[in-house]
Design an enzyme around this catalytic site. Structure first.
Site, PDB file in Angstrom:
ATOM      1  CG  HIS A  79      -0.326   0.127   2.543  1.00 49.13           C
ATOM      2  ND1 HIS A  79       0.008  -0.971   3.306  1.00 49.13           N
ATOM      3  CD2 HIS A  79       0.043   1.203   3.284  1.00 49.13           C
ATOM      4  CE1 HIS A  79       0.536  -0.564   4.455  1.00 49.13           C
ATOM      5  NE2 HIS A  79       0.581   0.747   4.463  1.00 49.13           N
ATOM      6  CD  GLU A 130      -1.537   3.418   6.526  1.00 52.98           C
ATOM      7  OE1 GLU A 130      -0.515   3.091   5.880  1.00 52.98           O
ATOM      8  OE2 GLU A 130      -1.641   3.263   7.750  1.00 52.98           O
TER       9      GLU A 130
HETATM   10 CO    CO Z   1       1.086   1.922   6.131  1.00 50.57          CO
END
Ligand code: CO
Length: 134
Positions: A79, A130
């Site tokens: 991510h 995120e």
């Molecule tokens: Co992270």
């Protein structure tokens, strides 16, 4: 809405080897491994002048990243994390535009004890995003 790139997270099959690669081959500053039981991961932070890399390894077999490692046994980018000023405002704005928030949609303390949310990869070109309030 989004600000600086906070970090890129890479799931690795061997944390010691990956840390050595960044420290010795790439000449980066790396932390000692840190267990994050709440997230089911052990992480090594790589400090770059303008951002961070997080090397992630499952803490146990129940780890949320174990299935990723099963699918990508050599490791891979997991991510990317963008900073936001107000995570609730960001969440509500994204929801209003049809983006899906993972989990129950409530921010949780992340790896740096700041509130984080994850956005559904199918809404962002196959990338798990995120958001971290800084
Ligand atoms: Co992270």
């Amino acid at each position: 809405m989004i600000g600086r790139l906070n970090h890129v997270a890479i799931v690795v099959p061997d944390l010691v080897a990956a840390a050595a690669t960044y420290a010795d081959m790439l000449g980066a500053r790396v932390s000692a491994p840190v267990d994050l039981p709440a997230h089911g991961v052990t992480t090594v932070f790589v400090e770059l002048p303008n951002s961070k890399i997080e090397l992630l390894h499952p803490l146990d077999e129940d780890s949320p990243i174990q299935s990723f490692l099963d699918r990508h046994p050599s490791g891979g980018i997991h991510h990317i994390c963008y900073e936001v000023d107000d995570i609730y405002a960001a969440r509500d704005q994204l929801r209003d535009q049809g983006a899906r928030i993972l989990g129950d949609g409530e921010p949780k303390p992340g790896a740096h004890d700041k509130p984080v949310l994850f956005l559904h990869p199918k809404d962002f070109d196959g990338t798990l995003i995120e958001l971290e309030q800084v």
